[in-house]
Design a protein around this motif. Structure first.
Motif, mmCIF file in Angstrom:
data_model
loop_
_atom_site.group_PDB
_atom_site.id
_atom_site.type_symbol
_atom_site.label_atom_id
_atom_site.label_comp_id
_atom_site.label_asym_id
_atom_site.label_seq_id
_atom_site.Cartn_x
_atom_site.Cartn_y
_atom_site.Cartn_z
ATOM 1 N N GLU A 102 16.226 87.223 84.993
ATOM 2 C CA GLU A 102 16.950 86.076 85.533
ATOM 3 C C GLU A 102 18.322 85.916 84.872
ATOM 4 O O GLU A 102 18.971 84.889 85.024
ATOM 5 C CB GLU A 102 16.136 84.790 85.315
ATOM 6 C CG GLU A 102 14.723 84.841 85.854
ATOM 7 C CD GLU A 102 14.674 84.901 87.375
ATOM 8 O OE1 GLU A 102 15.733 84.747 88.012
ATOM 9 O OE2 GLU A 102 13.585 85.108 87.933
ATOM 10 N N ARG A 103 18.750 86.947 84.172
ATOM 11 C CA ARG A 103 20.000 86.871 83.403
ATOM 12 C C ARG A 103 21.189 86.442 84.264
ATOM 13 O O ARG A 103 22.004 85.604 83.863
ATOM 14 C CB ARG A 103 20.286 88.221 82.740
ATOM 15 C CG ARG A 103 21.565 88.241 81.918
ATOM 16 C CD ARG A 103 21.883 89.635 81.385
ATOM 17 N NE ARG A 103 23.152 89.639 80.669
ATOM 18 C CZ ARG A 103 23.272 89.476 79.366
ATOM 19 N NH1 ARG A 103 22.186 89.305 78.622
ATOM 20 N NH2 ARG A 103 24.451 89.481 78.788
ATOM 21 N N GLU A 104 21.324 87.015 85.465
ATOM 22 C CA GLU A 104 22.467 86.689 86.308
ATOM 23 C C GLU A 104 22.465 85.213 86.701
ATOM 24 O O GLU A 104 23.520 84.581 86.791
ATOM 25 C CB GLU A 104 22.462 87.572 87.556
ATOM 26 C CG GLU A 104 22.757 89.040 87.260
ATOM 27 C CD GLU A 104 22.891 89.848 88.523
ATOM 28 O OE1 GLU A 104 22.918 89.244 89.625
ATOM 29 O OE2 GLU A 104 22.972 91.086 88.427
ATOM 30 N N ILE A 105 21.276 84.659 86.911
ATOM 31 C CA ILE A 105 21.176 83.236 87.251
ATOM 32 C C ILE A 105 21.599 82.386 86.062
ATOM 33 O O ILE A 105 22.394 81.452 86.195
ATOM 34 C CB ILE A 105 19.738 82.884 87.684
ATOM 35 C CG1 ILE A 105 19.385 83.620 88.979
ATOM 36 C CG2 ILE A 105 19.569 81.373 87.854
ATOM 37 C CD1 ILE A 105 17.953 83.423 89.416
ATOM 38 N N TYR A 106 21.062 82.719 84.882
ATOM 39 C CA TYR A 106 21.380 81.945 83.686
ATOM 40 C C TYR A 106 22.866 82.061 83.317
ATOM 41 O O TYR A 106 23.450 81.129 82.767
ATOM 42 C CB TYR A 106 20.534 82.418 82.501
ATOM 43 C CG TYR A 106 19.037 82.270 82.703
ATOM 44 C CD1 TYR A 106 18.514 81.228 83.459
ATOM 45 C CD2 TYR A 106 18.145 83.166 82.139
ATOM 46 C CE1 TYR A 106 17.146 81.089 83.642
ATOM 47 C CE2 TYR A 106 16.777 83.033 82.300
ATOM 48 C CZ TYR A 106 16.284 81.994 83.061
ATOM 49 O OH TYR A 106 14.938 81.851 83.232
ATOM 50 N N ALA A 107 23.471 83.203 83.602
ATOM 51 C CA ALA A 107 24.866 83.425 83.221
ATOM 52 C C ALA A 107 25.834 82.543 84.011
ATOM 53 O O ALA A 107 26.980 82.338 83.593
ATOM 54 C CB ALA A 107 25.230 84.896 83.406
ATOM 55 N N ARG A 108 25.377 82.023 85.145
ATOM 56 C CA ARG A 108 26.255 81.179 85.965
ATOM 57 C C ARG A 108 26.448 79.791 85.362
ATOM 58 O O ARG A 108 27.387 79.082 85.736
ATOM 59 C CB ARG A 108 25.671 81.036 87.377
ATOM 60 C CG ARG A 108 25.578 82.348 88.141
ATOM 61 C CD ARG A 108 24.789 82.155 89.413
ATOM 62 N NE ARG A 108 24.448 83.434 90.038
ATOM 63 C CZ ARG A 108 23.480 83.584 90.935
ATOM 64 N NH1 ARG A 108 22.767 82.534 91.307
ATOM 65 N NH2 ARG A 108 23.226 84.761 91.440
ATOM 66 N N ARG A 109 25.558 79.386 84.445
ATOM 67 C CA ARG A 109 25.656 78.054 83.846
ATOM 68 C C ARG A 109 26.130 78.196 82.403
ATOM 69 O O ARG A 109 25.500 78.858 81.596
ATOM 70 C CB ARG A 109 24.290 77.359 83.894
ATOM 71 C CG ARG A 109 24.364 75.870 83.550
ATOM 72 C CD ARG A 109 23.049 75.191 83.852
ATOM 73 N NE ARG A 109 23.090 73.758 83.637
ATOM 74 C CZ ARG A 109 23.519 72.868 84.518
ATOM 75 N NH1 ARG A 109 23.944 73.279 85.690
ATOM 76 N NH2 ARG A 109 23.515 71.578 84.247
ATOM 77 N N ARG A 110 27.248 77.569 82.115
ATOM 78 C CA ARG A 110 27.840 77.668 80.789
ATOM 79 C C ARG A 110 27.775 76.310 80.097
ATOM 80 O O ARG A 110 27.806 75.264 80.743
ATOM 81 C CB ARG A 110 29.286 78.171 80.874
ATOM 82 C CG ARG A 110 29.424 79.429 81.719
ATOM 83 C CD ARG A 110 30.846 79.947 81.731
ATOM 84 N NE ARG A 110 31.163 80.657 80.501
ATOM 85 C CZ ARG A 110 30.826 81.921 80.255
ATOM 86 N NH1 ARG A 110 30.146 82.624 81.137
ATOM 87 N NH2 ARG A 110 31.165 82.488 79.109
ATOM 88 N N PHE A 111 27.705 76.345 78.785
ATOM 89 C CA PHE A 111 27.596 75.119 78.003
ATOM 90 C C PHE A 111 28.667 75.092 76.913
ATOM 91 O O PHE A 111 29.006 76.124 76.331
ATOM 92 C CB PHE A 111 26.217 75.016 77.342
ATOM 93 C CG PHE A 111 25.074 74.927 78.322
ATOM 94 C CD1 PHE A 111 24.758 73.730 78.935
ATOM 95 C CD2 PHE A 111 24.317 76.055 78.615
ATOM 96 C CE1 PHE A 111 23.710 73.642 79.826
ATOM 97 C CE2 PHE A 111 23.251 75.986 79.503
ATOM 98 C CZ PHE A 111 22.947 74.773 80.120
ATOM 99 N N GLU A 112 29.134 73.893 76.653
ATOM 100 C CA GLU A 112 30.121 73.674 75.605
ATOM 101 C C GLU A 112 29.667 72.487 74.759
ATOM 102 O O GLU A 112 29.279 71.445 75.314
ATOM 103 C CB GLU A 112 31.478 73.380 76.217
ATOM 104 C CG GLU A 112 32.588 73.136 75.215
ATOM 105 C CD GLU A 112 33.896 72.792 75.890
ATOM 106 O OE1 GLU A 112 34.915 72.755 75.178
ATOM 107 O OE2 GLU A 112 33.896 72.558 77.123
#
Length: 331
Positions: A260-270
């Motif tokens: 699911e890496r591609e799905i998780y990579a779409r959400r970024r956190f700061e």
């Protein structure tokens, strides 16, 4: 506990793989014995890795041959002087090498703890890992992904002081707090809310230490418009830790799936805001001692509540940057 870790097992497999393939398995002893003899790290003619647990020749073994990542089967090794029977845990999918290593480390640990019941120990580990080995997990929700980000952020801080700090990350194993380091513990909370400083506490044990140590609550406010993705943080930690197999296993326990890496990579956190609190008698919380008799009342199955970290009681327990740094650097 044993002194066998993932790095040692990998070096043993690499050593036997370099030997000529003149038998069904090339083997070397692992530094753990059960009642029937030593465990063996093995590689077959196809260079597939295996862990061999010696069993009685007449012992019944229910084989598990339908696994996607590993299988369990009965194997016999014979030479001019001996004939021995083994429960053989074999890696099927080479892409799951790190997962298999972590699985075997746990098998070795369990067998070392109960050498007279080696097969029972092996079966218990396989049962515990069944969901992970089958890959039967859904993708993490956005809130779960934010929670994982917070825990990984703290893990990265710990790794900067101690490459072995992955051993302190216990949250994926469903412990009361997310990190345990000796008698000390850390609980991590994240929020993506634009306002307020609140933390939801799950259960009467989450902010209650059994041992007389220190418990620190780490709280993060996360932005979701920019920053770092969880897969990027995972990659960074993987390069920092001295035990990548254990780290991968803990990620799987949490529910993080590489597929699911591609799905998780779409959400970024700061990290927009961060604070830390010393949790003790003066900190607002509900623990077992809050109830008459020192226990949750009979019939109460869940105690979930929300702490306002802007409250006077919570603010009085806030750690400054120097105090927090000293706590995080402790061994």
């Amino acid at each position: 506990m044993t002194t066998v870790d993932g790095s040692l097992l990998q070096s043993l497999w690499a050593a036997v793989a370099a030997q000529p393939a003149t038998t069904a398995f090339r083997t070397t002893e692992v530094a753990v014995e059960c009642a029937r003899g030593p465990l063996l790290a093995a590689v077959d003619r196809s260079d597939r890795r295996a862990l061999l647990v010696p069993i009685l020749a007449k012992q019944t073994l229910v084989e598990e041959l339908d696994g996607r990542a590993v299988v369990l089967r009965r194997r016999a090794l014979e030479d001019e002087d001996s004939y021995r029977t083994y429960a053989c845990l074999e890696l099927v999918d080479p892409a799951q090498e790190d997962l298999f290593t972590a699985l075997c480390v746990e098998v070795v640990d369990r067998v070392a703890a109960m050498p007279d019941r080696a097969v029972a120990a092996l079966k218990k580990v396989l049962a515990d890992w069944k969901a992970l080995l089958a890959g039967a997990r859904e993708a993490l929700s956005p809130s779960a992904l934010a929670g994982l980000f917070g825990e990984l952020w703290v893990l990265r801080e710990l790794l900067r002081h101690d490459p072995g700090a992955v051993a302190h990350w216990t949250g994926p194993e469903r412990t009361a707090q997310d990190f345990h380091r000796g008698v000390d513990a850390i609980e991590v909370k994240t929020s993506v809310a634009a306002e307020g400083r609140k933390a939801r506490i799950n259960g009467s044990e989450q902010l209650d230490l059994v041992t007389p140590g220190r418990l620190v609550l780490r709280w993060f406010r996360l932005g979701t418009d920019a920053g770092v993705s969880v897969p990027e943080l995972v990659d960074e930690i993987h390069d920092m830790t001295d035990d990548p197999p254990r780290f991968r296993k803990l990620l799987l326990d949490y529910g993080y799936q590489v597929r699911e890496r591609e799905i998780y990579a779409r959400r970024r956190f700061e990290v927009l805001e961060h604070s830390a609190y010393e949790v003790g008698p003066g900190f607002p919380r509900i623990v077992r001692a809050s109830f008459a008799g020192g226990a949750v009342p009979p019939g109460v199955t869940e105690v979930d509540y929300v702490i306002d970290l802007d409250s006077e009681a919570a603010a009085a327990c806030r750690l400054d940057e120097t105090a927090l740094a000293e706590f995080m650097e402790r061994r």
